[in-house]
Motif scaffolding. Structure first.
Motif, PDB file in Angstrom:
ATOM      1  N   ALA A   1       6.586  -7.847   1.936  1.00  0.00           N
ATOM      2  CA  ALA A   1       5.931  -7.503   0.556  1.00  0.00           C
ATOM      3  C   ALA A   1       5.304  -6.665   1.239  1.00  0.00           C
ATOM      4  O   ALA A   1       4.657  -6.095  -0.074  1.00  0.00           O
ATOM      5  N   THR A   2       5.049  -5.841   2.370  1.00  0.00           N
ATOM      6  CA  THR A   2       4.350  -4.454   2.582  1.00  0.00           C
ATOM      7  C   THR A   2       4.718  -3.900   1.596  1.00  0.00           C
ATOM      8  O   THR A   2       3.981  -2.553   0.699  1.00  0.00           O
ATOM      9  N   THR A   3       6.119  -3.631   1.614  1.00  0.00           N
ATOM     10  CA  THR A   3       7.105  -2.288   0.771  1.00  0.00           C
ATOM     11  C   THR A   3       6.711  -1.994  -0.564  1.00  0.00           C
ATOM     12  O   THR A   3       6.196  -1.327  -1.561  1.00  0.00           O
ATOM     13  N   VAL A   4       7.020  -3.623  -0.950  1.00  0.00           N
ATOM     14  CA  VAL A   4       6.755  -4.038  -2.684  1.00  0.00           C
ATOM     15  C   VAL A   4       5.395  -3.422  -3.226  1.00  0.00           C
ATOM     16  O   VAL A   4       5.204  -2.831  -3.881  1.00  0.00           O
ATOM     17  N   LEU A   5       4.354  -3.957  -2.106  1.00  0.00           N
ATOM     18  CA  LEU A   5       3.381  -3.848  -2.639  1.00  0.00           C
ATOM     19  C   LEU A   5       2.520  -2.078  -2.703  1.00  0.00           C
ATOM     20  O   LEU A   5       1.861  -1.660  -3.485  1.00  0.00           O
ATOM     21  N   THR A   6       3.265  -1.899  -1.919  1.00  0.00           N
ATOM     22  CA  THR A   6       3.134  -0.387  -1.670  1.00  0.00           C
ATOM     23  C   THR A   6       3.379   0.939  -2.925  1.00  0.00           C
ATOM     24  O   THR A   6       3.244   1.372  -4.001  1.00  0.00           O
ATOM     25  N   ALA A   7       4.663  -0.145  -3.617  1.00  0.00           N
ATOM     26  CA  ALA A   7       5.135   0.834  -4.726  1.00  0.00           C
ATOM     27  C   ALA A   7       4.539  -0.394  -5.722  1.00  0.00           C
ATOM     28  O   ALA A   7       4.303   1.687  -6.835  1.00  0.00           O
ATOM     29  N   LEU A   8       3.926  -1.016  -5.969  1.00  0.00           N
ATOM     30  CA  LEU A   8       3.166  -1.286  -6.930  1.00  0.00           C
ATOM     31  C   LEU A   8       1.818  -0.448  -6.642  1.00  0.00           C
ATOM     32  O   LEU A   8       1.085  -0.393  -8.246  1.00  0.00           O
ATOM     33  N   ASP A   9       1.543  -0.211  -5.928  1.00  0.00           N
ATOM     34  CA  ASP A   9       0.153   0.036  -5.382  1.00  0.00           C
ATOM     35  C   ASP A   9      -0.208   1.874  -5.751  1.00  0.00           C
ATOM     36  O   ASP A   9      -0.732   2.177  -5.382  1.00  0.00           O
ATOM     37  N   LEU A  10       1.008   2.664  -5.613  1.00  0.00           N
ATOM     38  CA  LEU A  10       1.531   4.591  -5.216  1.00  0.00           C
ATOM     39  C   LEU A  10       0.507   4.615  -6.750  1.00  0.00           C
ATOM     40  O   LEU A  10       0.400   4.371  -8.059  1.00  0.00           O
ATOM     41  N   PRO A  11      -0.196   5.627  -7.040  1.00  0.00           N
ATOM     42  CA  PRO A  11      -0.469   6.540  -7.817  1.00  0.00           C
ATOM     43  C   PRO A  11       0.164   6.868  -8.893  1.00  0.00           C
ATOM     44  O   PRO A  11       1.233   7.048  -8.813  1.00  0.00           O
ATOM     45  N   ASP A  12       0.045   7.172 -10.275  1.00  0.00           N
ATOM     46  CA  ASP A  12       0.564   7.227 -11.614  1.00  0.00           C
ATOM     47  C   ASP A  12       0.529   8.643 -10.886  1.00  0.00           C
ATOM     48  O   ASP A  12       2.100   9.165 -11.739  1.00  0.00           O
ATOM     49  N   ASP A  13       0.811   9.784 -10.114  1.00  0.00           N
ATOM     50  CA  ASP A  13       1.765  11.324  -9.617  1.00  0.00           C
ATOM     51  C   ASP A  13       2.646  11.159  -8.867  1.00  0.00           C
ATOM     52  O   ASP A  13       3.413  12.102  -8.823  1.00  0.00           O
TER      53      ASP A  13
END
Length: 229
Positions: A205-217
């Motif tokens: 889940a931590t990995t999934v949230l990392t993907a969701l939260d990356l900045p747009d760049d």
């Protein structure tokens, strides 16, 4: 506040992702296969919105969603639902191939297609919780691995097609994870189940949230996770 649609939120990785998103104040919409399951999932995740749509019947998803109120905005879809039935090619009947391909591949493809207009407006994120079986197929895993190899192809094509709309697509490939599905796999394999040997769903889940939260760049495209033991 962002809005996330999650499949497979009744247990395992999907349940942890839904809980973590709610705890930080985001809105979650949880897909359930039928009304009874929707009530169960709503009880697990107070404050969540539920939608009913059976991934095992992809051809009926459009009709099912047309009868319900969709959120005005969707910032992400997390595809965490899945089914697995092991068996040699010589023994596995067509019905089990069809079920795994429907739930693990065709259903996610159709759900994504139906929600792409909302995701494009939000320049949203799509995360496919795939599997190590989506990278390597072993004896007894043909149908499940085929569905997950297909899911990888779906994600790769979707990523290329939707880049112009700002939609980011991530595939996460966990190794064996301590979930109810893993317990069922062990039963099919005839082996004792020791969850301490495997990845905790919270780690995925931590990995999934990392993907969701990356900045747009930046975009996280593919990530493999393996048990440390």
């Amino acid at each position: 506040m962002r809005t996330h649609l999650i499949t497979g939120a009744g247990s395992g990785i999907g349940a942890v992702v839904a809980r973590r998103l709610q705890e930080r104040g985001d809105s979650v919409v949880l897909l359930a296969r039928d009304a009874g399951r929707a009530r169960e999932i709503a009880a697990q995740h107070p404050g969540a919105t539920t939608l009913v749509g059976d991934l095992a019947q992809p051809g009926r998803l459009s009709w099912a969603l047309s009868k319900q109120a969709l959120p005005e905005r969707i910032d992400s879809i997390v595809h965490a639902a899945g089914v697995v039935d092991l068996g040699a090619v010589a023994d596995l009947p067509a019905t089990l191939w069809e079920q795994q391909l429907a739930v693990n591949l065709v259903g996610p493809a159709e759900l994504t297609r139906l929600l792409l207009p909302l995701l494009r407006v939000a320049r949203g994120r799509i995360v496919f919780v795939n599997s190590g079986a989506g990278l390597h197929a072993h004896a007894g895993w043909s149908a499940y691995a085929a569905s997950k190899h297909g899911l990888r192809a779906l994600a790769d094509s979707l990523r290329a097609e939707e880049a112009e709309y700002g939609v980011r697509v991530t595939s996460v490939y966990p190794g064996r994870t301590a979930t109810p599905m893993q317990e069922r796999v062990h039963q099919q394999e005839g082996r004792d189940y020791d969850p301490s040997r495997f990845i905790a769903p919270e780690s995925v889940a931590t990995t999934v949230l990392t993907a969701l939260d990356l900045p747009d760049d930046a975009a996280l495209t593919d990530l493999t996770i393996r048990p440390a033991r």
